[in-house]
Design an enzyme around this catalytic site. Structure first.
Site, PDB file in Angstrom:
ATOM      1  N   GLU A  33      -3.757   7.358  -3.825  1.00 59.04           N
ATOM      2  CA  GLU A  33      -3.576   6.075  -3.152  1.00 59.04           C
ATOM      3  C   GLU A  33      -3.396   4.943  -4.153  1.00 59.04           C
ATOM      4  O   GLU A  33      -4.121   4.884  -5.154  1.00 59.04           O
ATOM      5  CB  GLU A  33      -4.807   5.808  -2.275  1.00 59.04           C
ATOM      6  CG  GLU A  33      -4.722   4.540  -1.454  1.00 59.04           C
ATOM      7  CD  GLU A  33      -6.051   4.222  -0.776  1.00 59.04           C
ATOM      8  OE1 GLU A  33      -6.185   4.486   0.427  1.00 59.04           O
ATOM      9  OE2 GLU A  33      -6.953   3.704  -1.468  1.00 59.04           O
ATOM     10  N   TYR A  44       0.863  -1.185   0.000  1.00 55.81           N
ATOM     11  CA  TYR A  44       0.000   0.000   0.000  1.00 55.81           C
ATOM     12  C   TYR A  44       0.896   1.231   0.000  1.00 55.81           C
ATOM     13  O   TYR A  44       1.899   1.282   0.721  1.00 55.81           O
ATOM     14  CB  TYR A  44      -0.874  -0.010   1.253  1.00 55.81           C
ATOM     15  CG  TYR A  44      -1.725   1.238   1.440  1.00 55.81           C
ATOM     16  CD1 TYR A  44      -3.065   1.259   1.046  1.00 55.81           C
ATOM     17  CD2 TYR A  44      -1.182   2.396   2.001  1.00 55.81           C
ATOM     18  CE1 TYR A  44      -3.840   2.395   1.214  1.00 55.81           C
ATOM     19  CE2 TYR A  44      -1.956   3.538   2.163  1.00 55.81           C
ATOM     20  CZ  TYR A  44      -3.281   3.526   1.768  1.00 55.81           C
ATOM     21  OH  TYR A  44      -4.038   4.656   1.929  1.00 55.81           O
TER      22      TYR A  44
END
Ligand code: GDP
Ligand code: MN
Length: 370
Positions: free
Chosen positions: A187, A99
């Site tokens: 993101e 991530y």
């Protein structure tokens, strides 16, 4: 403004962040003759997360399989959002999921880089269950995101040595994107290792709306229907639904409860318009015109609780119109007597009670009253 994955990935490509090639389609037939190598991944384009868990992301080995998935996913509702478009992308062979994000830390008044070894999972969930797997670094706005910070993030999430350079490149580009495009969040979840390389398999970008005036090239928010545009231009809030009873009210709360009551009596709202507080005769006339322009509308329900809005102003708009459909009116509040008199003179009965009026509206639309 939240971008769709395919829009965010277009930005990623422009900023040199590796993603899969993909094409957006709106019909299962569009799969035929698509120029993408199989296997592909079929991805619902909706502005909510957790599409995978909801069944909105499927792998397909053949065009036939992709078409089946497309049929199943198009029209599906994910967290209340109906899927109207799909991204068909070359499937990645994923070996590991990480991530990486930059977001605005409002308290610190700085951007913060967030990385995690648990990719593919909601970052809030990781923060709750395994916070030790998250690494954060604040970014000094004057010197920017630094290569040493990339290395600290990469080692912090246990990324292998051979991915360090690629990771630093992606992080630097992602930060550059966030700053230049004025994003609140960028993101990559998951940032995957696929075929031995780092790849942005998903992309999420939220742009700062207050900076929109500096970015005339931004994609249009959401496609508006013609009626939504007309309503916006007339300063009315309008929502399109798929029933046959048009609804106009004043105030968001009143309109919402009107929808509930109509639904309770078995009615199906075609749309609803909120004329807001202090609506004039002209506002009301515009609202009626827009509400009835929608094809398939069989009746109109006007529910007005006059406060700043005056019943006589509203009644003037209702009374002068020869309408193409029957109407039910509930009118009460400021200048009620005058409003009702104007309507009676035009042969229109106005209810005082919202439930009675709703029942009548549903009957007029030819629906079942239960
Ligand atoms: P989200 O559920 O809305 O976050 O959508 P994502 O694009 O992140 O996809 C969810 C999950 O589906 C990912 O974490 C992957 O595990 C899986 N996935 C998505 N795309 C691919 C792909 O190209 N190949 C493989 N093998 N899995 C994928
Ligand atoms: Mn994701």
């Amino acid at each position: 403004m939240k971008l769709h994955e395919f829009q965010a990935k277009e930005l990623f490509s422009r900023y040199g962040i590796p993603t899969q090639r993909g094409i957006v389609i709106a019909r299962p037939e569009d799969i035929d003759g698509l120029d993408v190598p199989y296997p592909v991944v079929v991805k619902a384009q909706v502005l909510v997360g957790g599409r995978g868990k909801a069944g909105g992301i499927k792998l397909a080995k053949t065009p036939a399989e992709a078409k089946q998935h497309a049929q199943a996913i198009l029209g599906m509702s994910i967290k209340g959002e109906v899927v109207r478009r799909l991204l068909i992308a070359e499937a990645a062979e994923i070996q590991a999921e990480y991530y990486l994000a930059f977001t605005l830390d409002r308290q610190a008044r700085q951007m913060v880089a967030i990385a995690s070894a648990s990719g593919g999972i909601d970052i809030e969930e990781v923060a709750r269950t395994t916070p030790e797997r998250i690494v954060k670094r604040h970014v000094d706005a004057f010197i920017g995101f630094q290569p040493f910070q990339s290395r600290e993030l990469a080692t912090g999430i246990g990324l292998r040595e051979n991915h360090l350079t690629a990771f630093a490149g992606i992080a630097a580009n992602l930060y550059r994107l966030a700053v230049q495009e004025e994003a609140e969040l960028v993101e990559i979840n998951p940032l995957a290792v696929a075929d031995g390389k780092l790849l942005a398999v998903d992309a999420k970008v939220i742009l700062d709306d207050s900076a929109a005036f500096r970015h005339p090239d931004r994609p249009p928010t959401e496609e508006e229907t013609e009626l939504e545009r007309a309503a916006r231009q007339a300063d009315l809030s309008y929502v399109e639904l798929d029933g046959d009873l048009a609804i106009i009210g004043n105030g968001a709360g009143l309109v919402m409860s009107t929808l509930d009551v109509v639904a309770q009596f078995g009615g199906r709202p075609a749309n609803f318009l909120d004329v807001g507080g202090g609506a004039t005769t002209e506002n009301m006339a515009a609202a009626m015109e827009i509400a009835l322009r929608k094809p398939g509308v069989r009746a109109l329900y006007i529910n007005i609780f006059g406060g700043i809005t005056r019943c006589d102003d509203i009644a003037r708009a209702i009374a002068v119109r020869p309408l193409r459909v029957p109407i039910a009116v509930r009118l009460t509040g400021t200048n009620e007597a005058e409003g009702r008199r104007l309507l009676e003179a035009a042969g229109i009965h106005a209810f005082l009670d919202a439930e009675e009026a709703a029942r009548e509206a549903v009957r007029l639309a030819g629906e079942v009253v239960s």
